[in-house]
Every structure is written in structure tokens, then in C-alpha cells.
Design an enzyme around this catalytic site. Structure first.
Site, PDB file in Angstrom:
ATOM      1  N   HIS A  86     -32.235 -35.755   1.734  1.00 45.22           N
ATOM      2  CA  HIS A  86     -31.643 -36.521   0.619  1.00 45.22           C
ATOM      3  C   HIS A  86     -32.068 -35.903  -0.714  1.00 45.22           C
ATOM      4  O   HIS A  86     -33.207 -35.448  -0.865  1.00 45.22           O
ATOM      5  CB  HIS A  86     -32.071 -37.985   0.687  1.00 45.22           C
ATOM      6  CG  HIS A  86     -31.310 -38.840  -0.269  1.00 45.22           C
ATOM      7  ND1 HIS A  86     -31.674 -38.960  -1.586  1.00 45.22           N
ATOM      8  CD2 HIS A  86     -30.178 -39.564  -0.120  1.00 45.22           C
ATOM      9  CE1 HIS A  86     -30.796 -39.748  -2.203  1.00 45.22           C
ATOM     10  NE2 HIS A  86     -29.880 -40.126  -1.337  1.00 45.22           N
ATOM     11  N   GLU A 155     -23.405 -35.033  -0.809  1.00 47.94           N
ATOM     12  CA  GLU A 155     -23.726 -35.949  -1.902  1.00 47.94           C
ATOM     13  C   GLU A 155     -24.033 -35.148  -3.166  1.00 47.94           C
ATOM     14  O   GLU A 155     -25.179 -34.684  -3.342  1.00 47.94           O
ATOM     15  CB  GLU A 155     -24.952 -36.786  -1.544  1.00 47.94           C
ATOM     16  CG  GLU A 155     -24.784 -37.669  -0.335  1.00 47.94           C
ATOM     17  CD  GLU A 155     -25.723 -38.871  -0.394  1.00 47.94           C
ATOM     18  OE1 GLU A 155     -25.232 -39.989  -0.383  1.00 47.94           O
ATOM     19  OE2 GLU A 155     -26.944 -38.674  -0.488  1.00 47.94           O
TER      20      GLU A 155
HETATM   21  C1  PEP Z   1     -27.465 -42.127  -2.125  1.00 47.86           C
HETATM   22  O1  PEP Z   1     -28.525 -42.119  -2.755  1.00 47.86           O
HETATM   23  O2  PEP Z   1     -27.417 -41.685  -0.967  1.00 47.86           O
HETATM   24  C2  PEP Z   1     -26.273 -42.648  -2.774  1.00 47.86           C
HETATM   25  C3  PEP Z   1     -25.128 -42.330  -2.280  1.00 47.86           C
HETATM   26  O3  PEP Z   1     -26.477 -43.418  -3.902  1.00 47.86           O
HETATM   27  P1  PEP Z   1     -25.369 -44.152  -4.807  1.00 47.86           P
HETATM   28  O4  PEP Z   1     -24.333 -44.733  -3.877  1.00 47.86           O
HETATM   29  O5  PEP Z   1     -26.113 -45.200  -5.553  1.00 47.86           O
HETATM   30  O6  PEP Z   1     -24.777 -43.117  -5.687  1.00 47.86           O
END
Ligand code: PEP
Length: 233
Positions: A86, A155
Site C-alpha cells: 500500500h 492506486e
Molecule cells: C486506500 O488507501 O487504499 C484508498 C483507496 O483510500 P481512499 O479511498 O480514501 O482514497
């Protein structure tokens, strides 16, 4: 589809129990694979239809690793799912690719389902597409991309917790590139909300979502699960 919630450093143990209970009824009615990652101190045995995973663990059975938990702590609760790579662990807690790969191999050996995160910071996003892909591909170094229990989450760091998301066209483009690296299910994560989840889930090569802040309210997370169900009707 896979609908996952990363609760980060939120919700105490009792609040997590209430949360899991609240989402359990919508998970039972749903055909989605739902995974929740509570805070480490909120891990427990939950009798629910939802899969509970850990946000982190040290790649060891047990030992002298102050502040960490090991495999035995996960075994106590029958937890076999882990989030690795992450961006908050990479960028805030300083985990290197070499350490992340070591963690990956340890939990792979234990047969864990691994949700493996990749993503680029804003400066990289603002460079060329080639540089951006080079950056993302470095996060695949030392990772077995054909592991059968692997799920990848794309992400973008600049989209996490900011309310900003790439355009749907961008998500489609990057997911198509990342699918060339691994055929594992590929989630999108970063500012997914009740009002954009359907559009994101409809993008080609998006096999689900990983949701942070918007998943903190059970009602909102349930709406996202229902949105995925509606798309499959
Ligand atoms: C995350 O930290 O995995 C995430 C997707 O956060 P957010 O949805 O708050 O952007």
C-alpha cells in the site's frame, strides 16, 4: 467483482464488530467478493460472510519485531488475506521494494490471498506515460505476478484520500497496460465514492475496487456493493 475496504487506522475493535455486522446483511445478499481490512488491533474472529484481511504483518511466525504482528497472530483468527505494498506503507512508513517482495514471498508461501498495491505519485503522473509505466513496473520487481491467489490494486498515490481520480479513459488505459504484466484480477483504488463507483466498475479491465475513506460508513460501503450487483444484473 471484488469490493474491498481498507479501514486504515480507523474504527476500534467494537466499532469494527458493529461495522462487520452492518455490512454482513448486504454481503449475504450480494454475489460480490467482499474483503475488509480492519486496523490491526481490531482483528478478531468474525462470523460473517465477509472476508477479513490484515493491512499488514511482518514476514515472520513470531519474534523480536517490536510493534509488528506475525503469522501466529493472524492464525489465531483464521486470517489468510493480506494487503501488501500500500502506498502509505511505501511512502509514509518507508517500505522498500526489496522488503515488500520479501513480505510477498513469505505470505505467498503460506498460501495467503495477497492484494498487492501499485501506484505512482503526482510528479511521476505528470511526466511521460513511458516514465510512469517504468515507475509502476518497478513495483512488480520481485513479485510473482502469476501467483494464483494474487489480486492487484492500481492506486495512484495522488488519488488516495484526495477526492481526485484519473479520468475513466486514463483508468482504462493504465489497466490495459497493467494487465499485460499480470492477468490477476485488477482493482482500482483512490477516492472511490458512492457516486463514482458504478462508472469506475464499468471500465474495461477493472475487476473491482479498493476503497478507503468512503468505506468507513457501513451504509456507504453497502451501497457500493449493491452498485456492483446492479451492474451484473
Ligand atoms: C486506500 O488507501 O487504499 C484508498 C483507496 O483510500 P481512499 O479511498 O480514501 O482514497
Amino acid at each position: 467483482m471484488i469490493i474491498a475496504a481498507n479501514l486504515k487506522t480507523n474504527l476500534t475493535r467494537s466499532a469494527t464488530h458493529r461495522y462487520i455486522q452492518e455490512i454482513n446483511s448486504c454481503v449475504q445478499k450480494s454475489s460480490q467478493e467482499v474483503i475488509v481490512f480492519p486496523a490491526i488491533s481490531s482483528l478478531d474472529s468474525f462470523s460473517a460472510a465477509v472476508t477479513v484481511g490484515t493491512q499488514n504483518a511482518y514476514p515472520v511466525q513470531s519474534g523480536a519485531f517490536t510493534g509488528e504482528i506475525g503469522l501466529q497472530h493472524l492464525e489465531e483468527f483464521g486470517i489468510k488475506t493480506i494487503l501488501i505494498g500500500h502506498s502509505e506503507r511505501r511512502h509514509i512508513l518507508g517500505e522498500s521494494q526489496e522488503f515488500i517482495a520479501r513480505k510477498f514471498h513469505y505470505f505467498k508461501k503460506q498460501g495467503f490471498k495477497i492484494i498487492y498495491c501499485v501506484g505512482e505519485p503526482l510528479a511521476v503522473r505528470e511526466s511521460s506515460k513511458e516514465e510512469m509505466l517504468t515507475y509502476l513496473y518497478k513495483q512488480y520487481e520481485g513479485i510473482d505476478t502469476s501467483y494464483e491467489n494474487l489480486i492487484i490494486a492500481y492506486e495512484p498515490v495522488w488519488a488516495i484520500g484526495t477526492g481526485k481520480i484519473p479520468t475513466l479513459e486514463n483508468i482504462k488505459d493504465i489497466h490495459a497496460e497493467l494487465k499485460k504484466k499480470s492477468s490477476a484480477p485488477l482493482l482500482y483504488g483512490g477516492s472511490v465514492k458512492v457516486n463514482n463507483v458504478k462508472d469506475i466498475l464499468e471500465v474495461k479491465n477493472v475487476d473491482g475496487v479498493l476503497v478507503g475513506s468512503a468505506a468507513l460508513y457501513a451504509e456507504h460501503f453497502c451501497s457500493m456493493i449493491q452498485a456492483a450487483d446492479e451492474l451484473e444484473k
